[in-house]
Every structure is written in structure tokens, then in C-alpha cells.
Design a protein around this motif. Structure first.
Motif: not given
Length: 166
Positions: A122-123, A35, A115-120
Motif C-alpha cells: 500500500r505504501e 519492514r 500483514e507487513a507485506t500488505l502494508a508495504h
């Protein structure tokens, strides 16, 4: 994150929590690395950027300790982040140190990293409920505290915290 069949292939070792945790970590961090590729940073470099943002003016020794890496690795990380245009070195508290600061580009990169680590997250942890994620976080913190106490005891006793290579 092993299947039952994958764990069984390792016999008793496959049942060990440490090995299961390591396997899970490897897979989750690989996803995070993928990511972050579009941002031109590794998970370790992303962590360094966020640390520098939150501890503006820290020196390389402090950064290295926070990341748990040696001086050579810290120097390499700082050089790479400077080449990326994310950080700058300024004069430190004495002639031998540099104070590390994010650049304007580094601030933008930090926002994108968060933002990327938060999305990661969550996934990667979607299989857990909100309560399970909170409990997992508490359990990991408890394990870290225990490992810190253990590591401190080993350091006091003069034992190395890193495995010896033959």
C-alpha cells in the motif's frame, strides 16, 4: 524510481525499461526488507514461509524451484527457518526427502508477514490509483509470461539462463 537527473546520469541506459524496473525493484525491496527486519526474516525467507504454508509437506527441491534458488541456498534457507522455529522437517515421501511444515510459531509469523507485506505494498504503490495498480499487475504478469517463454527457449537451446562470471 529514478529522478530524471539520476536517469540522465546513465545516458541511454537510464532510458532502458529493464534498468528502470531493476532500480525500482531494488528500492522497493529495500523498503520491504526494512519492514520485515522486526520479524527476523528477509523478503526471500518470508516468501518461503508463505510458500510452505500454502504447500504444506512440500520438499526442499520443490521449494527451491518455486523460489528460483539452487539446492545449497534452499538448504540454508530451510536451516535458518528451522532455527527460527518457523518450520519443521518431517519424513518425506522417501528416505531422501523431508516434508516441510510450518510450526505454530510459523503460522503466527506467516500472518505477520502477510500483514507487513500488505502494508508495504500500500505504501510503496501509493502513487498509483487502484486502476493503475491493477493494470501494472497485469503488465508484470504479461512480462513474466514472456520471460518464461524466452527462458524456456534458451534452456532448450542449451544456453545458460544465468550470466557467466569471469
Amino acid at each position: 524510481m529514478w529522478t530524471m537527473e539520476e536517469a540522465a546520469a546513465f545516458g541511454a541506459l537510464g532510458e532502458r525499461l529493464g534498468l528502470q524496473l531493476h532500480s525500482t525493484d531494488v528500492r522497493i525491496m529495500a523498503g520491504l526488507a526494512a519492514r520485515l527486519t522486526s520479524l527476523n526474516v528477509t523478503p526471500a525467507r518470508a516468501t518461503a514461509i508463505v510458500y510452505i504454508a500454502l504447500n504444506a509437506g512440500c520438499d526442499q527441491v520443490t521449494l527451491g524451484r518455486a523460489l528460483g534458488i539452487n539446492r545449497a541456498s534452499t538448504m540454508k534457507a530451510v536451516d535458518e527457518l528451522e532455527a527460527l522455529g518457523a518450520i519443521e522437517r518431517r519424513p518425506g515421501r522417501d528416505r531422501r526427502t523431508n516434508a516441510l511444515h510450518l510450526t505454530a510459531a510459523g503460522e503466527i509469523l506467516r500472518t505477520r508477514i502477510e500483514e507487513a507485506t500488505l502494508a508495504h505494498d500500500r505504501e510503496a504503490f501509493a502513487a498509483l490509483t487502484e486502476d493503475e495498480r491493477a493494470q501494472f499487475s497485469r503488465l508484470l504478469a504479461k512480462l513474466r509470461r514472456g520471460a518464461t517463454v524466452e527462458a524456456g527457449a534458451e534452456a532448450v537451446e542449451g544456453r545458460s539462463l544465468t550470466p557467466r562470471r569471469s
